[in-house]
Motif scaffolding. Structure first.
Motif, PDB file in Angstrom:
ATOM      1  N   VAL A   6       0.814  -1.210   0.000  1.00 33.20           N
ATOM      2  CA  VAL A   6       0.000   0.000   0.000  1.00 33.20           C
ATOM      3  C   VAL A   6       0.850   1.264   0.000  1.00 33.20           C
ATOM      4  O   VAL A   6       0.383   2.340  -0.368  1.00 33.20           O
ATOM      5  N   VAL A   9       0.814   4.031  -2.741  1.00 31.10           N
ATOM      6  CA  VAL A   9      -0.447   4.770  -2.770  1.00 31.10           C
ATOM      7  C   VAL A   9      -0.484   5.770  -1.623  1.00 31.10           C
ATOM      8  O   VAL A   9      -0.905   6.927  -1.792  1.00 31.10           O
ATOM      9  N   HIS A  10      -0.032   5.342  -0.457  1.00 28.79           N
ATOM     10  CA  HIS A  10       0.034   6.236   0.703  1.00 28.79           C
ATOM     11  C   HIS A  10       0.920   7.439   0.396  1.00 28.79           C
ATOM     12  O   HIS A  10       0.562   8.591   0.683  1.00 28.79           O
ATOM     13  N   MET A  78      -6.289  -5.041  -2.482  1.00 36.28           N
ATOM     14  CA  MET A  78      -5.130  -4.816  -3.347  1.00 36.28           C
ATOM     15  C   MET A  78      -4.299  -6.066  -3.582  1.00 36.28           C
ATOM     16  O   MET A  78      -3.401  -6.065  -4.412  1.00 36.28           O
ATOM     17  N   PRO A 133       1.358  -1.652  -7.533  1.00 33.90           N
ATOM     18  CA  PRO A 133       2.093  -0.415  -7.232  1.00 33.90           C
ATOM     19  C   PRO A 133       3.450  -0.650  -6.577  1.00 33.90           C
ATOM     20  O   PRO A 133       4.407   0.090  -6.860  1.00 33.90           O
ATOM     21  N   THR A 329       0.674   2.590  -9.683  1.00 36.31           N
ATOM     22  CA  THR A 329       0.314   3.503  -8.594  1.00 36.31           C
ATOM     23  C   THR A 329      -0.650   4.573  -9.085  1.00 36.31           C
ATOM     24  O   THR A 329      -1.628   4.913  -8.404  1.00 36.31           O
ATOM     25  N   GLU A 330      -0.384   5.109 -10.268  1.00 37.21           N
ATOM     26  CA  GLU A 330      -1.256   6.146 -10.819  1.00 37.21           C
ATOM     27  C   GLU A 330      -2.677   5.633 -10.998  1.00 37.21           C
ATOM     28  O   GLU A 330      -3.648   6.329 -10.689  1.00 37.21           O
ATOM     29  N   ALA A 332      -4.094   3.102  -9.385  1.00 33.54           N
ATOM     30  CA  ALA A 332      -4.685   2.849  -8.073  1.00 33.54           C
ATOM     31  C   ALA A 332      -5.167   4.150  -7.434  1.00 33.54           C
ATOM     32  O   ALA A 332      -6.271   4.213  -6.865  1.00 33.54           O
ATOM     33  N   VAL A 333      -4.346   5.183  -7.529  1.00 36.96           N
ATOM     34  CA  VAL A 333      -4.719   6.474  -6.944  1.00 36.96           C
ATOM     35  C   VAL A 333      -5.946   7.045  -7.658  1.00 36.96           C
ATOM     36  O   VAL A 333      -6.888   7.540  -7.015  1.00 36.96           O
ATOM     37  N   LEU A 336      -9.001   5.220  -6.394  1.00 41.98           N
ATOM     38  CA  LEU A 336      -9.381   5.551  -5.019  1.00 41.98           C
ATOM     39  C   LEU A 336     -10.075   6.905  -4.950  1.00 41.98           C
ATOM     40  O   LEU A 336     -11.090   7.060  -4.257  1.00 41.98           O
TER      41      LEU A 336
END
Length: 358
Positions: A6, A9-10, A78, A133, A329-330, A332-333, A336
């Motif tokens: 994670v 993303v964090h 995830m 990610p 990552t892009e 996933a963000v 969200l």
């Protein structure tokens, strides 16, 4: 290890002042501070009980253990690996996975398996093809081999060999023992040992009843050997010229670097972990398979001498198992923010509008 999934993303969303992240440990909550230490000194770590009394807009998990959170929380799965182990839970579920509002699938193969198993609907709203990610850093240029070796306190001019066994009472480290570690360290290379979190757990199911961290540490004290710390294996993968593993997601992740992989074949491990045979075949095809210490050391030498062997197969398997690496990552963000009905951050936003539990 689950936080490592994670973490990108964090990091990407953590600077948005409209979003608050909270962290909890569903398992061993009393050790949450240790488990989540890489979330940062200012991370909001709370107990599962407190989390159950709070309202969150999204809940991210990288395991199937999940909290009973208040109604309205959107649950996001995830996943945390691509090795096909524990297939009835993680790869071809025998029960419904419809309790999750989103599934961030790492590849098309697992998405297809979930649909064929009836765990989700083919035309449902939950499935998203995201990638992983965690491994973006292996292909986006953010990790450099020599810098990664130096960060481990080792000499970048020497070849570096990484041994990263998976957890299990049937793990290759239980089969090979300390003699293998000692002979590996004696080789003309840097030796890095990266243990799965569970191999430091003395419960028999996870490690065979041994704290392998304490056992191997004394053998890794020389100038050319190190027991790697930290939850994220990616810096170790970037440092390695050859990797040794048994059957692990980390082994598949290493294929993204197109460097030689040595696979220790342990039939008991595959049986005990109910590993989907598709993934056993994939890892075997992309690696040199061995069964004992002597053959492992010979395979390492051969791999260093001919690192391009099996290159085409490695890349083919990596492309199969990781959807568009470097950009996961892009996606996933984006997903969200959309799930929370919030625009991606505008400069100067200052009000907390959404909260996320991980």
């Amino acid at each position: 290890m689950n936080y490592a999934m994670v973490a990108p993303v964090h990091r990407a969303m953590g600077s948005d002042p409209r979003v608050e992240f909270y962290f909890t440990a569903s398992e061993a909550p009393g050790r949450a501070t240790v488990i989540l230490r890489e979330a940062g000194a200012d991370a909001r770590i709370i107990s599962p009980r407190r989390a159950s009394l709070m309202r969150f807009d999204a809940y991210i998990a990288a395991d199937l253990l999940w909290l009973a959170l208040p109604r309205g929380t959107r649950r996001v799965q995830m996943f945390h690996g691509v090795a096909g182990k524990y297939a009835h839970d993680y790869d071809r579920p025998t029960t419904s996975m419809r309790q999750w509002h989103r599934h961030f699938f790492v590849n098309q193969r697992r998405l297809r398996n979930f649909i064929e198993a009836g765990a989700i609907e083919a035309d449902g709203a939950s499935a998203r093809l995201i990638g992983m990610p965690k491994v973006d850093c292996l292909v986006d240029g953010s990790l450099n081999r020599d810098a990664a070796v130096a960060a481990l306190g080792l000499d970048p001019s020497r070849p570096t060999v990484l041994y990263a066994p998976t957890w299990s009472a049937a793990s290759s480290i239980n089969l090979l023992g300390m003699e293998f570690i000692e002979r590996l360290v004696a080789g003309p290379w840097n030796t890095v040992v990266k243990l799965h979190d569970r191999l430091r757990d003395e419960r028999p199911f996870y490690s065979g009843g041994l704290d392998w961290g304490s056992r191997v540490a004394p053998a890794l004290q020389g100038p050319h050997a190190v027991l790697a710390s930290g939850a994220n294996i990616c810096p170790c993968l970037a440092a390695a010229d050859v990797m040794i593993t048994d059957h692990s997601s980390a082994g598949f992740e290493y294929l993204l670097l197109d460097r030689p992989l040595v696979r220790v074949h342990v039939p008991e491990l595959l049986e005990q972990s109910n590993t989907n045979g598709e993934y056993v075949d994939l890892l075997r095809e992309a690696s040199t398979s061995v069964t004992d210490t002597t053959s492992i050391l010979a395979a390492v030498e051969q791999s260093l001498a001919n690192p391009r062997h099996l290159s085409a197969t490695r890349l083919a398997v990596a492309n199969d198992l990781f959807y568009r690496p470097g950009t996961a990552t892009e996606r996933a963000v984006d997903e969200l923010y959309a799930l929370m009905e919030l625009e991606r951050p505008a400069v100067g936003a200052s009000r907390v509008e959404r909260t996320v539990a991980a």
